[in-house]
Design a protein around this motif. Sequence first.
Motif, PDB file in Angstrom:
ATOM      1  N   ALA A 155      42.748  48.384  42.994  1.00  0.00           N
ATOM      2  CA  ALA A 155      43.672  47.887  41.983  1.00  0.00           C
ATOM      3  C   ALA A 155      42.908  46.966  41.052  1.00  0.00           C
ATOM      4  CB  ALA A 155      44.833  47.136  42.630  1.00  0.00           C
ATOM      5  N   GLU A 156      43.057  47.184  39.771  1.00  0.00           N
ATOM      6  CA  GLU A 156      42.389  46.321  38.814  1.00  0.00           C
ATOM      7  C   GLU A 156      42.908  44.904  38.939  1.00  0.00           C
ATOM      8  OE1 GLU A 156      42.580  47.736  34.878  1.00  0.00           O
ATOM      9  OE2 GLU A 156      41.336  49.510  35.258  1.00  0.00           O
ATOM     10  N   ALA A 157      42.002  43.953  38.830  1.00  0.00           N
ATOM     11  CA  ALA A 157      42.394  42.542  38.943  1.00  0.00           C
ATOM     12  C   ALA A 157      43.439  42.221  37.885  1.00  0.00           C
ATOM     13  CB  ALA A 157      41.176  41.644  38.771  1.00  0.00           C
ATOM     14  N   GLU A 158      44.503  41.598  38.345  1.00  0.00           N
ATOM     15  CA  GLU A 158      45.569  41.246  37.417  1.00  0.00           C
ATOM     16  C   GLU A 158      45.156  40.100  36.514  1.00  0.00           C
ATOM     17  OE1 GLU A 158      49.126  40.380  39.481  1.00  0.00           O
ATOM     18  OE2 GLU A 158      49.381  42.408  40.271  1.00  0.00           O
ATOM     19  N   GLU A 159      45.660  40.142  35.324  1.00  0.00           N
ATOM     20  CA  GLU A 159      45.489  39.002  34.441  1.00  0.00           C
ATOM     21  C   GLU A 159      46.262  37.815  35.020  1.00  0.00           C
ATOM     22  OE1 GLU A 159      43.491  38.815  31.819  1.00  0.00           O
ATOM     23  OE2 GLU A 159      42.849  40.823  32.412  1.00  0.00           O
ATOM     24  N   PRO A 160      45.974  36.598  34.569  1.00  0.00           N
ATOM     25  CA  PRO A 160      46.628  35.429  35.151  1.00  0.00           C
ATOM     26  C   PRO A 160      48.145  35.502  35.121  1.00  0.00           C
ATOM     27  CG  PRO A 160      44.807  34.760  33.750  1.00  0.00           C
ATOM     28  CD  PRO A 160      44.958  36.234  33.565  1.00  0.00           C
ATOM     29  N   GLY A 161      48.719  36.252  34.171  1.00  0.00           N
ATOM     30  CA  GLY A 161      50.170  36.363  34.127  1.00  0.00           C
ATOM     31  C   GLY A 161      50.681  37.324  35.177  1.00  0.00           C
ATOM     32  N   GLY A 162      50.586  38.619  34.880  1.00  0.00           N
ATOM     33  CA  GLY A 162      50.998  39.625  35.828  1.00  0.00           C
ATOM     34  C   GLY A 162      52.508  39.729  35.959  1.00  0.00           C
ATOM     35  N   THR A 163      52.940  40.429  37.017  1.00  0.00           N
ATOM     36  CA  THR A 163      54.358  40.628  37.289  1.00  0.00           C
ATOM     37  C   THR A 163      54.853  39.593  38.283  1.00  0.00           C
ATOM     38  OG1 THR A 163      54.125  43.014  36.910  1.00  0.00           O
ATOM     39  CG2 THR A 163      56.083  42.269  38.114  1.00  0.00           C
ATOM     40  N   LEU A 164      55.912  38.904  37.928  1.00  0.00           N
ATOM     41  CA  LEU A 164      56.515  37.900  38.796  1.00  0.00           C
ATOM     42  C   LEU A 164      58.008  38.178  38.919  1.00  0.00           C
ATOM     43  CD1 LEU A 164      54.707  34.730  37.386  1.00  0.00           C
ATOM     44  CD2 LEU A 164      54.176  35.943  39.504  1.00  0.00           C
ATOM     45  N   VAL A 165      58.671  37.406  39.749  1.00  0.00           N
ATOM     46  CA  VAL A 165      60.109  37.550  39.977  1.00  0.00           C
ATOM     47  C   VAL A 165      60.803  36.260  39.565  1.00  0.00           C
ATOM     48  CG1 VAL A 165      61.913  37.912  41.707  1.00  0.00           C
ATOM     49  CG2 VAL A 165      59.747  39.155  41.876  1.00  0.00           C
ATOM     50  N   VAL A 166      61.917  36.401  38.863  1.00  0.00           N
ATOM     51  CA  VAL A 166      62.747  35.244  38.525  1.00  0.00           C
ATOM     52  C   VAL A 166      64.021  35.314  39.364  1.00  0.00           C
ATOM     53  CG1 VAL A 166      64.127  34.110  36.754  1.00  0.00           C
ATOM     54  CG2 VAL A 166      61.856  34.983  36.183  1.00  0.00           C
ATOM     55  N   LEU A 167      64.312  34.235  40.077  1.00  0.00           N
ATOM     56  CA  LEU A 167      65.543  34.099  40.846  1.00  0.00           C
ATOM     57  C   LEU A 167      66.492  33.184  40.084  1.00  0.00           C
ATOM     58  CD1 LEU A 167      63.976  33.463  44.383  1.00  0.00           C
ATOM     59  CD2 LEU A 167      64.579  35.647  43.335  1.00  0.00           C
ATOM     60  N   ASN A 201      49.781  50.120  39.616  1.00  0.00           N
ATOM     61  CA  ASN A 201      48.734  51.067  39.243  1.00  0.00           C
ATOM     62  C   ASN A 201      47.496  50.824  40.093  1.00  0.00           C
ATOM     63  OD1 ASN A 201      50.060  52.315  36.878  1.00  0.00           O
ATOM     64  ND2 ASN A 201      49.891  50.254  36.018  1.00  0.00           N
ATOM     65  N   CYS A 202      46.935  51.892  40.625  1.00  0.00           N
ATOM     66  CA  CYS A 202      45.686  51.770  41.380  1.00  0.00           C
ATOM     67  C   CYS A 202      44.985  53.125  41.434  1.00  0.00           C
ATOM     68  CB  CYS A 202      45.942  51.230  42.791  1.00  0.00           C
ATOM     69  SG  CYS A 202      47.243  52.077  43.684  1.00  0.00           S
ATOM     70  N   ARG A 203      43.681  53.072  41.650  1.00  0.00           N
ATOM     71  CA  ARG A 203      42.873  54.281  41.775  1.00  0.00           C
ATOM     72  C   ARG A 203      42.650  54.587  43.249  1.00  0.00           C
ATOM     73  NH1 ARG A 203      40.200  51.082  38.035  1.00  0.00           N
ATOM     74  NH2 ARG A 203      40.295  51.816  35.884  1.00  0.00           N
ATOM     75  N   ILE A 204      42.700  55.864  43.609  1.00  0.00           N
ATOM     76  CA  ILE A 204      42.419  56.272  44.984  1.00  0.00           C
ATOM     77  C   ILE A 204      40.926  56.542  45.103  1.00  0.00           C
ATOM     78  CG2 ILE A 204      42.864  57.978  46.775  1.00  0.00           C
ATOM     79  CD1 ILE A 204      45.624  58.372  45.604  1.00  0.00           C
ATOM     80  N   LEU A 205      40.267  55.787  45.960  1.00  0.00           N
ATOM     81  CA  LEU A 205      38.828  55.941  46.158  1.00  0.00           C
ATOM     82  C   LEU A 205      38.504  56.966  47.237  1.00  0.00           C
ATOM     83  CD1 LEU A 205      37.810  52.153  46.106  1.00  0.00           C
ATOM     84  CD2 LEU A 205      37.914  53.760  44.184  1.00  0.00           C
ATOM     85  N   ARG A 206      39.207  56.888  48.361  1.00  0.00           N
ATOM     86  CA  ARG A 206      38.979  57.818  49.467  1.00  0.00           C
ATOM     87  C   ARG A 206      40.293  58.031  50.212  1.00  0.00           C
ATOM     88  NH1 ARG A 206      34.691  54.233  50.746  1.00  0.00           N
ATOM     89  NH2 ARG A 206      35.613  53.718  52.774  1.00  0.00           N
TER      90      ARG A 206
END
Length: 485
Positions: free
Chosen positions: A317-329, A289-294
């Motif tokens: 893009a709004e600053a992510e919280e410390p968790g956010g989206t990660l990947v598990v292998l 998610n992000c906002r288009i500025l120009r």
Amino acid sequence: MNKKNKKILYFECFSGISGDMTVASLLDLGADEGKLRGALDSLGMEDEFDIRIGRTKKCGIDACTFDVMLKEQQDDGHVHNEDIPHHSHAQNEDGLHHGYVHSGDVAHHSHAYSEDGAYHGHVHNEDGPHHSHAHNEDGLHHGHAHHGRNIQDVYEIIDRLEGQENVKERARSMFRVVAEAESRAHGIPVEEVHFHEVGAVDSIVDIISTAVCLEDIGADEIVFSELYEGSGHVKCRHGVLPVPVPAVLNIVQEHKLLLHRLDVQGEMVTPTGAAIAAASATSQKLPGNCRILRTGTGAGKKDFDHANILRTMLMEAEAEEPGGTLVVLEANMDDCTGEALGYTMEQLLGAGARDVWYVPAYMKKNRPAYILNVLTEEGKREEMESLIFKHTTTIGIRRHEVLRTAMQRRYGKVETRFGEAEVKACMFGGRTEYYPEYESIRKLCEASGAGFQEVFSETVKAAEAASGGTESGEKDIEWMERMGQ
């Protein structure tokens, strides 16, 4: 703790990318034209080129244009149409992509190769001919002879640039990518690649202008879409080449750029454009998610059924919280030794994995096994996979995205009666918990002879006292964030 929103510059390359399209799009996005002209003036090349910035329409879409006009071509007695930009990406009405615009029937392509494989237009071996203008059928050179510029000569021009060192370094990196691609195409060392004096001016101006404009935009991250490329062939002075041309292919392959082929006749990605993407990208993926500025739109010289434009978007893009989206292998292993598994964990953590753990399991034929789990960012996924394949016996790795909620973290040091100890403060919902770092506690125990629990609890109390209690965590400790947690 307030987080700063991230500015992301996104290049939408659905009609390819070239140097002039890039500069035009960044100017349209808001890069300062005055700063750009001032930077180009500092190069001391006023006798070689002018730039022209204007507007045009592509399939009805208004777009900015950026043209490099070579003064020698204006003054050398050749006939030029004033409505046609004198640029390395100019075309005549037959749609051919020509290095320079001339009267007459001879098409001089900016990526032209002779039958013996020599590259005419930009790059020459020192022993090869230096062609700046069109030749007639007898092969004679009509125009002025010039020496070639090698990569060091180009660096010296870039070094004249007035501005920050990171702008110069960005420009050097882009040109280096081009030189390495041409070196590979022609089978000669990078130092022996020569850019023709006239032909190189276009690339020098496009690349330096891109570096200046990128600095002025000041994005935190730069992301490029896949590079859309045409198909078919390009006609050159001595023959025909397939699209993409060799230099573009080399850049795409070496720098792992994504290429999307279209059923459109013609070249859409130039070596300069590919080099800009290879040297500038900081990430391969946009946030969810992000906002288009120009937005900015730069026009290419060719006309296709689609709008031949390069669109740029400055996003927030709004600053992510410390968790956010990660990947598990995940990888299952029933034939890997404990020593190898332990070493693999060390290597993964050392390379920046967020966490690594093993889960006992039973596999086919009731064989005892372990499931390796790695928590990491998407940007580090390929590196982690490479380490897993290198150090274990697995032949396949599963992956999936996970959402994680995590406490915000800060790290600091406190004084205890046993000595200085490192401590981690974890905040969530207005409450702060303190966790001493294990290695720090271990060293204090060994130095003092005190018990682990005694040193641990003493460190927690010292952190709470220095911070004014568990609610604020702000008072006397100089806290710092540690990325990658």
